[in-house]
Design an enzyme around this catalytic site. Structure first.
Site, PDB file in Angstrom:
ATOM      1  N   GLU A  40      15.393 129.545  13.671  1.00  0.00           N
ATOM      2  CA  GLU A  40      15.402 129.935  12.149  1.00  0.00           C
ATOM      3  C   GLU A  40      17.077 130.113  12.196  1.00  0.00           C
ATOM      4  O   GLU A  40      17.268 130.835  12.738  1.00  0.00           O
ATOM      5  CB  GLU A  40      14.830 131.237  11.879  1.00  0.00           C
ATOM      6  CG  GLU A  40      14.768 131.589  10.315  1.00  0.00           C
ATOM      7  CD  GLU A  40      14.034 132.673   9.996  1.00  0.00           C
ATOM      8  OE1 GLU A  40      13.108 133.098  10.625  1.00  0.00           O
ATOM      9  OE2 GLU A  40      13.989 133.018   8.843  1.00  0.00           O
ATOM     10  N   ARG A 266       8.903 135.451  26.966  1.00  0.00           N
ATOM     11  CA  ARG A 266      10.239 135.640  26.579  1.00  0.00           C
ATOM     12  C   ARG A 266      11.051 136.103  27.591  1.00  0.00           C
ATOM     13  O   ARG A 266      10.526 136.865  28.405  1.00  0.00           O
ATOM     14  CB  ARG A 266      10.271 136.503  25.183  1.00  0.00           C
ATOM     15  CG  ARG A 266       9.563 136.459  24.078  1.00  0.00           C
ATOM     16  CD  ARG A 266       9.739 137.644  23.115  1.00  0.00           C
ATOM     17  NE  ARG A 266      11.055 137.722  22.527  1.00  0.00           N
ATOM     18  CZ  ARG A 266      11.332 137.047  21.478  1.00  0.00           C
ATOM     19  NH1 ARG A 266      10.448 136.501  20.747  1.00  0.00           N
ATOM     20  NH2 ARG A 266      12.468 137.139  20.860  1.00  0.00           N
ATOM     21  N   LYS A 276      17.123 138.989  16.969  1.00  0.00           N
ATOM     22  CA  LYS A 276      18.215 138.761  16.003  1.00  0.00           C
ATOM     23  C   LYS A 276      18.520 140.063  14.943  1.00  0.00           C
ATOM     24  O   LYS A 276      19.344 140.074  14.673  1.00  0.00           O
ATOM     25  CB  LYS A 276      17.940 137.493  15.075  1.00  0.00           C
ATOM     26  CG  LYS A 276      18.383 136.248  16.106  1.00  0.00           C
ATOM     27  CD  LYS A 276      18.040 134.936  15.051  1.00  0.00           C
ATOM     28  CE  LYS A 276      16.978 134.587  15.279  1.00  0.00           C
ATOM     29  NZ  LYS A 276      16.440 133.012  15.006  1.00  0.00           N
TER      30      LYS A 276
HETATM   31  P1  ATP Z   1      14.332 136.805  17.511  1.00  0.00           P
HETATM   32  O1  ATP Z   1      12.942 137.534  17.887  1.00  0.00           O
HETATM   33  O2  ATP Z   1      15.415 136.849  18.442  1.00  0.00           O
HETATM   34  O3  ATP Z   1      14.595 136.808  16.193  1.00  0.00           O
HETATM   35  P2  ATP Z   1      12.990 134.474  16.945  1.00  0.00           P
HETATM   36  O4  ATP Z   1      11.825 133.875  17.856  1.00  0.00           O
HETATM   37  O5  ATP Z   1      12.826 134.949  15.717  1.00  0.00           O
HETATM   38  O6  ATP Z   1      13.977 135.431  17.711  1.00  0.00           O
HETATM   39  P3  ATP Z   1      13.615 131.787  16.394  1.00  0.00           P
HETATM   40  O7  ATP Z   1      15.033 131.285  15.859  1.00  0.00           O
HETATM   41  O8  ATP Z   1      12.553 131.580  15.660  1.00  0.00           O
HETATM   42  O9  ATP Z   1      13.973 133.228  16.800  1.00  0.00           O
HETATM   43  O10 ATP Z   1      13.426 131.229  17.837  1.00  0.00           O
HETATM   44  C1  ATP Z   1      13.455 129.697  18.245  1.00  0.00           C
HETATM   45  C2  ATP Z   1      12.804 129.599  19.444  1.00  0.00           C
HETATM   46  O11 ATP Z   1      13.390 130.460  20.461  1.00  0.00           O
HETATM   47  C3  ATP Z   1      11.060 129.795  19.496  1.00  0.00           C
HETATM   48  O12 ATP Z   1      10.417 128.826  19.704  1.00  0.00           O
HETATM   49  C4  ATP Z   1      11.355 130.934  20.116  1.00  0.00           C
HETATM   50  O13 ATP Z   1       9.969 130.931  20.773  1.00  0.00           O
HETATM   51  C5  ATP Z   1      12.217 130.830  21.119  1.00  0.00           C
HETATM   52  N1  ATP Z   1      12.738 132.363  21.675  1.00  0.00           N
HETATM   53  C6  ATP Z   1      13.429 133.272  20.863  1.00  0.00           C
HETATM   54  N2  ATP Z   1      13.488 134.119  21.700  1.00  0.00           N
HETATM   55  C7  ATP Z   1      13.303 133.800  23.005  1.00  0.00           C
HETATM   56  C8  ATP Z   1      13.467 134.528  24.246  1.00  0.00           C
HETATM   57  N3  ATP Z   1      13.727 135.621  24.467  1.00  0.00           N
HETATM   58  N4  ATP Z   1      13.197 133.954  25.314  1.00  0.00           N
HETATM   59  C9  ATP Z   1      12.710 132.487  25.270  1.00  0.00           C
HETATM   60  N5  ATP Z   1      12.437 131.871  24.101  1.00  0.00           N
HETATM   61  C10 ATP Z   1      12.658 132.628  22.836  1.00  0.00           C
HETATM   62 MG    MG Z   2      10.934 133.130  14.721  1.00  0.00          MG
END
Ligand code: ATP
Ligand code: MG
Length: 567
Positions: A40, A266, A276
């Site tokens: 995102e 994760r 984020k």
């Molecule tokens: P955050 O919780 O940091 O805001 P998010 O999951 O909302 O992260 P996205 O931009 O939606 O952020 O993530 C894109 C992809 O990265 C998703 O498929 C998510 O599963 C993966 N992802 C996010 N954080 C991690 C992590 N700590 N380890 C592995 N994969 C991750």
């Molecule tokens: Mg997300």
């Protein structure tokens, strides 16, 4: 791909790669393997995303196939083009490229709308007009089943009409939503008639004011997977409870190949926050200078800090893909950085200078001494370093009241200047406050490095010529948090390490004028350093990438043993 990361000879093995290997062996993928990385654009990517990137792009690099970089841009209120641009840069920097193309959920807004209409026509979705508050109350809780909305039994015609008018902008935010008609009594709250669309009169960074309804993540994400022919939709464990909804949608929407969602844990690294929301708070509250502050666990920050992309890929391979949540030692990440930087050229720099006058070197004389660029890699050659009457040494390489085992400089003691001579400390000069401001030393001219004399002393220290060296600002970074798992704390900002950055005004040897941003060198005895992006012709700024040894290793191992045992 051309820049195929090939850091580890053996391709990693994990349960997801096993599933993919089985699917390929059984010829279950008529159009080959297709994956996506779906960030995102509401912030910069962080180290956790590197794991997801290295998995999604890695499996198609290894097996053939296609990977999309797909922006999940369904929430215009939080998203910005600037973030999307940074994400693209980061993925490329990590060494991957989107073989299937760069797409946006918003590219599919029309098709998503049509799919929603299909669901309404099938009797699988309805327009609800309860307030957000009532929807929450009707949803029930983990222990209490939900109850049906009074609007759940609207006719298909009425639903189609309302949904069309929602799109046309006839209603205000929150007046109606489109919901899937699944089961308000499901033990899985995600199946209690989840919202698919909401009204939001907001301008979107790509579609402008064309839409006043926006799809919800679960709906948009599943449908985009279908549209793009994704075969393996790899995501993190928090989506496990959403999988039944994913499958419910896949069953109802026409597709060529049913995408399959598979979850993995994760990546969480000790002494870092990786969400984020928190990273954005660090920026907004001014704890760091920006998303690319070298103390941030963002890919942009780690890059500016000097972490090579190869080190991050190596680290991701070492961490691996599992179903078990655990906190990874920061020391493991730093070790991957050290391993990757092992061939960096050696240089001399002094970060906390103490003046030394070599009393038997004539004023104005310069002797150019041969210095090897790498002790174990003679093919890196040599360079000349200048020795003059005044040199800088590291302040902590001198102790007035030294213990017996202190093998650096002390009054009356001897030490070798790296690549040069043995010197003896004859006199300590102090200012009015008793601070040591200068040492007067004499050089034993028979002891030039590589020369005939085999006289030895226990200590060798680094130094630079005061006359020929260049002034440099040197940023010494330390971990941003004092607690191994700051995200667990209510007031996580209180765990910020007040000493995460120490700025020094030091001196560096002349050869360091030419290091390019993105390249790393080893300052002998001090660590690996890289020019900061603010380095110019007039100002040299170096960031410490990592120290030479992990001085925290033991403490960290103890702290994490407790946390991981609990998990
Ligand atoms: P955050 O919780 O940091 O805001 P998010 O999951 O909302 O992260 P996205 O931009 O939606 O952020 O993530 C894109 C992809 O990265 C998703 O498929 C998510 O599963 C993966 N992802 C996010 N954080 C991690 C992590 N700590 N380890 C592995 N994969 C991750
Ligand atoms: Mg997300």
């Amino acid at each position: 791909m051309t820049d195929a990361p090939s850091d580890d000879a053996a391709a990693p093995r994990d349960f997801i790669r096993q599933i993919i290997a089985d699917d390929l062996a059984a010829e279950r993928l008529p159009h080959g393997l297709v994956t996506r990385f779906p960030p995102e654009p509401n912030g910069f990517l962080h180290i956790g995303h590197a794991l997801s990137i290295s998995l999604n792009f890695g499996v198609t690099d290894e097996n053939g196939g296609q990977t999309y970089l797909r922006f999940d841009d369904t929430n215009p209120v939080k998203e910005r083009q600037e973030f999307a641009d940074a994400i693209g840069d980061d993925v490329r920097w990590l060494g991957y490229h989107w073989s299937a193309g760069l797409t946006h959920a918003s590219d599919y807004f029309e098709r998503l709308y049509e799919a929603a209409v299909t669901l309404i026509e099938r009797g699988d979705a309805y327009v609800d007009s309860l307030s957000a508050e009532d929807i929450r109350a009707y949803r029930g809780t983990l222990t209490e089943t939900g109850k049906d909305s009074p609007h759940r039994s609207r006719s298909v015609e009425e639903n189609l009409d309302l949904f069309r008018r929602m799109r046309a902008g006839e209603f205000g935010d929150g007046e109606h939503v489109l919901r899937a008609k699944i089961d308000m009594a499901s033990p899985n709250i995600n199946l209690r008639d989840p919202t698919l669309y909401r009204i939001r009169h907001a301008s979107h960074q790509r579609t402008g004011d064309a839409w006043s309804i926006y799809p919800m993540y679960d709906f948009a994400h599943t449908l985009c997977d279908i549209f793009e022919g994704i075969t393996h939709s790899l995501c993190t464990l928090e989506f496990e409870d959403h999988r039944p909804l994913y499958e419910w949608l896949v069953e109802r929407i026409p597709h060529e190949y049913p995408p399959r969602q598979i979850e993995f844990s994760r990546l969480a690294v000790a002494y870092m926050v990786t969400s984020k929301r928190r990273l954005s708070a660090l920026v907004e509250e001014g704890h760091v200078t920006g998303w690319d502050d070298p103390r941030m666990p963002t890919l942009a920050g780690l890059r500016r800090r000097g972490y090579p992309a190869e080190a991050l890929r190596r680290f991701c391979h070492q961490v691996g893909i599992t179903k078990k949540d655990k906190l990874i030692e920061l020391g493991m990440l730093e070790a991957a950085v050290r391993d990757t930087l092992g061939s960096a050229p050696r240089r001399l720099a002094v970060v906390d200078p103490l003046k030394v006058t070599l009393t038997n070197v004539p004023e104005g004389d310069t002797e150019w001494l041969e210095a090897s660029n790498h002790p174990n890699e003679p093919e890196q050659g040599t360079r000349k370093v200048p020795l003059t009457r005044t040199v800088w040494i590291e302040r902590d390489d001198f102790l007035e009241e030294a213990p017996r085992k202190f093998f650096r400089l002390k009054p009356g003691g001897e030490v070798r200047l790296r690549y040069a001579y043995i010197i003896r400390c004859d006199e300590v000069v102090k200012d009015d406050n008793g601070n040591v401001v200068e040492l007067k030393c004499s050089v034993d001219m028979d002891t030039r490095s590589g020369g005939a004399s085999d006289r030895k002393v226990k200590g060798t220290i680094h130094w630079v010529s005061a006359e020929h060296s260049l002034p440099a600002t040197i940023n010494l970074y330390d971990r941003l948090f004092r607690e191994a798992e700051p995200a667990r704390l209510e007031n996580w900002q209180a765990a910020i390490n007040p000493d995460s950055l120490t700025v020094r005004q030091g001196w560096v040897e002349p050869a360091l004028a030419d290091v390019a941003v993105g390249d790393a060198v080893q300052f002998e005895r001090l660590g690996y350093f890289t020019p900061d992006t603010t380095t110019t012709d007039d100002a040299i700024v170096f960031n410490r990438v990592v120290t030479l040894r992990d001085s925290w290793a033991k403490l960290e191992r103890e702290a994490l043993a407790g946390i991981n045992a609990e998990a």
